[in-house]
Design a protein around this motif. Structure first.
Motif, mmCIF file in Angstrom:
data_model
loop_
_atom_site.group_PDB
_atom_site.id
_atom_site.type_symbol
_atom_site.label_atom_id
_atom_site.label_comp_id
_atom_site.label_asym_id
_atom_site.label_seq_id
_atom_site.Cartn_x
_atom_site.Cartn_y
_atom_site.Cartn_z
ATOM 1 N N GLU A 78 2.905 -4.207 1.335
ATOM 2 C CA GLU A 78 3.217 -5.038 2.497
ATOM 3 C C GLU A 78 1.933 -5.445 3.227
ATOM 4 O O GLU A 78 1.789 -6.592 3.672
ATOM 5 C CB GLU A 78 4.178 -4.324 3.452
ATOM 6 C CG GLU A 78 5.592 -4.250 2.964
ATOM 7 C CD GLU A 78 6.510 -3.409 3.843
ATOM 8 O OE1 GLU A 78 6.001 -2.648 4.713
ATOM 9 O OE2 GLU A 78 7.725 -3.507 3.646
ATOM 10 N N MET A 79 0.982 -4.474 3.366
ATOM 11 C CA MET A 79 -0.294 -4.815 4.000
ATOM 12 C C MET A 79 -1.077 -5.816 3.150
ATOM 13 O O MET A 79 -1.698 -6.760 3.670
ATOM 14 C CB MET A 79 -1.139 -3.558 4.236
ATOM 15 C CG MET A 79 -0.633 -2.705 5.374
ATOM 16 S SD MET A 79 -1.714 -1.361 5.926
ATOM 17 C CE MET A 79 -2.457 -0.744 4.474
ATOM 18 N N SER A 80 -1.005 -5.638 1.841
ATOM 19 C CA SER A 80 -1.696 -6.555 0.931
ATOM 20 C C SER A 80 -1.083 -7.943 1.032
ATOM 21 O O SER A 80 -1.792 -8.959 1.036
ATOM 22 C CB SER A 80 -1.608 -6.035 -0.480
ATOM 23 O OG SER A 80 -2.148 -6.952 -1.399
ATOM 24 N N LEU A 81 0.246 -8.010 1.146
ATOM 25 C CA LEU A 81 0.947 -9.288 1.291
ATOM 26 C C LEU A 81 0.565 -9.947 2.625
ATOM 27 O O LEU A 81 0.332 -11.161 2.683
ATOM 28 C CB LEU A 81 2.460 -9.085 1.197
ATOM 29 C CG LEU A 81 3.330 -10.325 1.372
ATOM 30 C CD1 LEU A 81 3.061 -11.309 0.233
ATOM 31 C CD2 LEU A 81 4.795 -9.938 1.409
ATOM 32 N N ALA A 82 0.504 -9.135 3.666
ATOM 33 C CA ALA A 82 0.142 -9.669 4.987
ATOM 34 C C ALA A 82 -1.293 -10.202 4.968
ATOM 35 O O ALA A 82 -1.567 -11.248 5.586
ATOM 36 C CB ALA A 82 0.312 -8.599 6.044
ATOM 37 N N TYR A 99 5.508 8.665 -2.221
ATOM 38 C CA TYR A 99 4.635 7.759 -2.958
ATOM 39 C C TYR A 99 5.192 6.336 -2.918
ATOM 40 O O TYR A 99 4.442 5.375 -2.697
ATOM 41 C CB TYR A 99 4.468 8.232 -4.398
ATOM 42 C CG TYR A 99 3.763 7.236 -5.279
ATOM 43 C CD1 TYR A 99 2.379 7.049 -5.187
ATOM 44 C CD2 TYR A 99 4.464 6.447 -6.190
ATOM 45 C CE1 TYR A 99 1.737 6.127 -5.983
ATOM 46 C CE2 TYR A 99 3.826 5.529 -6.986
ATOM 47 C CZ TYR A 99 2.459 5.366 -6.885
ATOM 48 O OH TYR A 99 1.825 4.447 -7.657
ATOM 49 N N ALA A 100 6.505 6.200 -3.130
ATOM 50 C CA ALA A 100 7.118 4.871 -3.112
ATOM 51 C C ALA A 100 6.991 4.228 -1.735
ATOM 52 O O ALA A 100 6.709 3.022 -1.627
ATOM 53 C CB ALA A 100 8.581 4.967 -3.527
ATOM 54 N N ARG A 101 7.171 4.965 -0.669
ATOM 55 C CA ARG A 101 7.037 4.420 0.691
ATOM 56 C C ARG A 101 5.589 4.003 0.977
ATOM 57 O O ARG A 101 5.329 2.949 1.567
ATOM 58 C CB ARG A 101 7.508 5.435 1.729
ATOM 59 C CG ARG A 101 9.011 5.547 1.798
ATOM 60 C CD ARG A 101 9.415 6.507 2.899
ATOM 61 N NE ARG A 101 10.873 6.583 3.006
ATOM 62 C CZ ARG A 101 11.513 7.469 3.721
ATOM 63 N NH1 ARG A 101 10.828 8.367 4.410
ATOM 64 N NH2 ARG A 101 12.825 7.480 3.763
ATOM 65 N N GLU A 102 4.665 4.884 0.594
ATOM 66 C CA GLU A 102 3.261 4.554 0.810
ATOM 67 C C GLU A 102 2.861 3.345 -0.028
ATOM 68 O O GLU A 102 2.125 2.470 0.438
ATOM 69 C CB GLU A 102 2.359 5.750 0.485
ATOM 70 C CG GLU A 102 2.480 6.884 1.474
ATOM 71 C CD GLU A 102 2.032 6.474 2.861
ATOM 72 O OE1 GLU A 102 0.983 5.807 3.010
ATOM 73 O OE2 GLU A 102 2.758 6.819 3.822
ATOM 74 N N SER A 103 3.340 3.308 -1.250
ATOM 75 C CA SER A 103 3.055 2.167 -2.118
ATOM 76 C C SER A 103 3.633 0.885 -1.519
ATOM 77 O O SER A 103 2.987 -0.178 -1.547
ATOM 78 C CB SER A 103 3.620 2.408 -3.509
ATOM 79 O OG SER A 103 3.389 1.306 -4.346
ATOM 80 N N LEU A 104 4.842 0.956 -0.975
ATOM 81 C CA LEU A 104 5.465 -0.191 -0.332
ATOM 82 C C LEU A 104 4.654 -0.644 0.875
ATOM 83 O O LEU A 104 4.431 -1.850 1.076
ATOM 84 C CB LEU A 104 6.902 0.139 0.092
ATOM 85 C CG LEU A 104 7.673 -0.960 0.815
ATOM 86 C CD1 LEU A 104 7.853 -2.165 -0.105
ATOM 87 C CD2 LEU A 104 9.008 -0.444 1.304
ATOM 88 N N SER A 105 4.186 0.308 1.681
ATOM 89 C CA SER A 105 3.398 -0.069 2.858
ATOM 90 C C SER A 105 2.073 -0.709 2.448
ATOM 91 O O SER A 105 1.611 -1.665 3.073
ATOM 92 C CB SER A 105 3.181 1.119 3.790
ATOM 93 O OG SER A 105 2.348 2.067 3.188
ATOM 94 N N VAL A 106 1.438 -0.216 1.372
ATOM 95 C CA VAL A 106 0.199 -0.808 0.878
ATOM 96 C C VAL A 106 0.472 -2.223 0.379
ATOM 97 O O VAL A 106 -0.294 -3.164 0.656
ATOM 98 C CB VAL A 106 -0.436 0.067 -0.222
ATOM 99 C CG1 VAL A 106 -1.528 -0.680 -0.962
ATOM 100 C CG2 VAL A 106 -0.975 1.355 0.364
#
Length: 179
Positions: free
Chosen positions: A172-176, A163-170
């Motif tokens: 990061e995509m939101s930041l991008a 969950y933490a990894r997926e949340s981080l990737s989301v």
């Protein structure tokens, strides 16, 4: 599955819990051993030379005795003790006027002992076996609970990490996208 295997191998609480059913199984076996038959064998040899009190026999009287005893004892769940014993004795003497020399004596003995107040009945005599059996069941249940708790903790940690990894990737995509 790999994380669960590694956690189970490295868990000290689990390593201790694995030993408890083995110890309780040994205690159960020891509690049942009091109902196993006991076998006994004994022997004794006596060689005596005593001064004669009668001049016809000579200065000393020599006597040799061999004792042999064979016994079997069985305890029943009711508390009854059954004893079988066979005792044999051989006597060889230089005593005058002995009619049978060497002499052989044998005794066969059967005895039954049944307690009427203390340790009477199935429950009183099987108490230790029952208690050891219940301890074994409890230790097996504790081992199973420790196993399940360890597996649950590893799976929960795994999914929290996922969950933490997926949340981080989301994030990061939101930041991008926001850049």
């Amino acid at each position: 599955a790999d994380a669960v295997r590694k956690a189970l191998e490295a868990n000290l609480d689990l390593a201790i819990e694995v030993l408890n059913p083995e110890m309780d199984a040994a205690a159960l076996a020891a509690a049942g051993e009091k109902f196993l038959p006991e076998f006994a064998l004994s022997t004794n040899y006596i060689d005596q030379e005593i001064p004669s009190s009668w001049g016809v026999e000579g200065p000393t009287v020599k006597t040799k005795r061999d004792y042999y005893q064979l016994g079997l004892t069985q305890r029943t769940p009711l508390g009854t003790e059954i004893d079988l014993a066979l005792s044999t004795q051989k006597t060889d003497t230089t005593r005058s006027f002995t009619t049978v020399n060497p002499a052989f004596d044998s005794i066969f003995q059967l005895s039954l002992r049944q307690p009427l107040l203390r340790d009477f009945g199935l429950r009183a005599n099987r108490y230790e076996s029952i208690k050891a059996g219940r301890r074994l069941d409890m230790s097996e249940a504790a081992l199973k609970a420790t196993l399940l708790q360890t597996i649950y903790g590893v799976e929960q940690a795994y999914w929290n990490l996922y969950y933490a990894r997926e949340s981080l990737s989301v994030l990061e995509m939101s930041l991008a996208q926001s850049r």
